[in-house]
Write a protein that holds these residues in place. Structure first.
Motif, PDB file in Angstrom:
ATOM      1  N   GLY A 104       0.845  -1.188   0.000  1.00 61.19           N
ATOM      2  CA  GLY A 104       0.000   0.000   0.000  1.00 61.19           C
ATOM      3  C   GLY A 104       0.878   1.233   0.000  1.00 61.19           C
ATOM      4  O   GLY A 104       2.069   1.155  -0.287  1.00 61.19           O
ATOM      5  N   HIS A 105       0.311   2.372   0.340  1.00 56.81           N
ATOM      6  CA  HIS A 105       1.066   3.619   0.389  1.00 56.81           C
ATOM      7  C   HIS A 105       1.781   3.743   1.730  1.00 56.81           C
ATOM      8  O   HIS A 105       1.166   3.605   2.785  1.00 56.81           O
ATOM      9  CB  HIS A 105       0.153   4.819   0.160  1.00 56.81           C
ATOM     10  CG  HIS A 105      -0.143   5.043  -1.283  1.00 56.81           C
ATOM     11  ND1 HIS A 105      -1.014   4.256  -1.992  1.00 56.81           N
ATOM     12  CD2 HIS A 105       0.351   5.957  -2.151  1.00 56.81           C
ATOM     13  CE1 HIS A 105      -1.059   4.688  -3.244  1.00 56.81           C
ATOM     14  NE2 HIS A 105      -0.246   5.716  -3.368  1.00 56.81           N
ATOM     15  N   GLU A 106       3.062   4.033   1.633  1.00 53.35           N
ATOM     16  CA  GLU A 106       3.931   4.108   2.806  1.00 53.35           C
ATOM     17  C   GLU A 106       4.444   5.527   2.963  1.00 53.35           C
ATOM     18  O   GLU A 106       4.809   6.178   1.987  1.00 53.35           O
ATOM     19  CB  GLU A 106       5.107   3.145   2.600  1.00 53.35           C
ATOM     20  CG  GLU A 106       6.124   3.169   3.699  1.00 53.35           C
ATOM     21  CD  GLU A 106       7.270   2.196   3.451  1.00 53.35           C
ATOM     22  OE1 GLU A 106       8.169   2.163   4.302  1.00 53.35           O
ATOM     23  OE2 GLU A 106       7.281   1.484   2.423  1.00 53.35           O
ATOM     24  N   ILE A 107       4.473   5.996   4.214  1.00 53.12           N
ATOM     25  CA  ILE A 107       5.127   7.268   4.493  1.00 53.12           C
ATOM     26  C   ILE A 107       6.581   6.981   4.838  1.00 53.12           C
ATOM     27  O   ILE A 107       6.903   5.970   5.475  1.00 53.12           O
ATOM     28  CB  ILE A 107       4.432   8.072   5.618  1.00 53.12           C
ATOM     29  CG1 ILE A 107       4.474   7.340   6.961  1.00 53.12           C
ATOM     30  CG2 ILE A 107       3.006   8.421   5.222  1.00 53.12           C
ATOM     31  CD1 ILE A 107       4.024   8.188   8.149  1.00 53.12           C
ATOM     32  N   VAL A 108       7.461   7.865   4.380  1.00 50.43           N
ATOM     33  CA  VAL A 108       8.888   7.778   4.650  1.00 50.43           C
ATOM     34  C   VAL A 108       9.314   9.176   5.072  1.00 50.43           C
ATOM     35  O   VAL A 108       8.982  10.153   4.386  1.00 50.43           O
ATOM     36  CB  VAL A 108       9.674   7.354   3.384  1.00 50.43           C
ATOM     37  CG1 VAL A 108      11.168   7.338   3.654  1.00 50.43           C
ATOM     38  CG2 VAL A 108       9.197   6.006   2.872  1.00 50.43           C
TER      39      VAL A 108
END
Length: 170
Positions: free
Chosen positions: A88-92
């Protein structure tokens, strides 16, 4: 190019060519890079990574990548992107040690989550964090991320996959 985001104390905007030295300094600081990707890299690799932000990521609008600024100075790096690891969408995100302990990590992570929900229309956002990175695990837990699963890396270490879901509307 990513949209500009503002928080009470931070400005997230697109990198410019003049940001290269600050970007490289951030990624060359092993206190920061030990928790990023595969860990510390050679300076030449970090310079190449900076170049790819322009030649690949911004040029093809692949995903959102920001310079994180406070008072006009680059103090961090932020991204939100789809990854296989998180499914899915990951924050970094990364902040320089000079601003650790000031609450900016919480402010930055919240801004990325809000952007994912409000601008990208996501119903959940993920983060992958080394199991030894207690500070990031604590921060993300404090803002509503929950442990979803673990990934055993090739070297035997554990990476925690954390998820925050969009609250249900009542």
């Amino acid at each position: 190019m990513p949209p500009t985001l503002r928080t009470p104390r931070l400005l997230l905007d697109a990198y410019g060519p003049d940001d290269e030295e600050s970007f490289v300094a951030l990624f060359q600081d092993t206190r920061v890079s030990r928790w990023m990707g595969d860990g510390p890299a050679a300076e030449a690799e970090d310079r190449a990574l900076f170049g790819r932000i322009f030649s690949e990521v911004y040029a093809a609008d692949l995903f959102d990548v920001w310079a994180v600024r406070r008072g006009g100075l680059l103090v961090g790096h932020a991204e939100i992107k789809r990854t296989e690891e998180a499914d899915g969408h990951e924050i970094v995100y990364a902040l320089g040690p000079e601003v650790w302990g000031s609450g900016l990590g919480t402010e930055l992570a919240e801004a990325l989550v809000r952007y994912g929900f409000e601008s990208l229309g996501l119903t959940e956002v993920h983060a992958t964090v080394a199991a030894q990175n207690k500070a990031s695990l604590r921060l993300l837990g404090k803002i509503g991320f929950e442990h979803a699963r673990d990934i055993v890396e090739d070297d035997g270490s554990l990476t925690r996959v954390l998820t925050r879901r969009l609250p249900a509307r009542s």
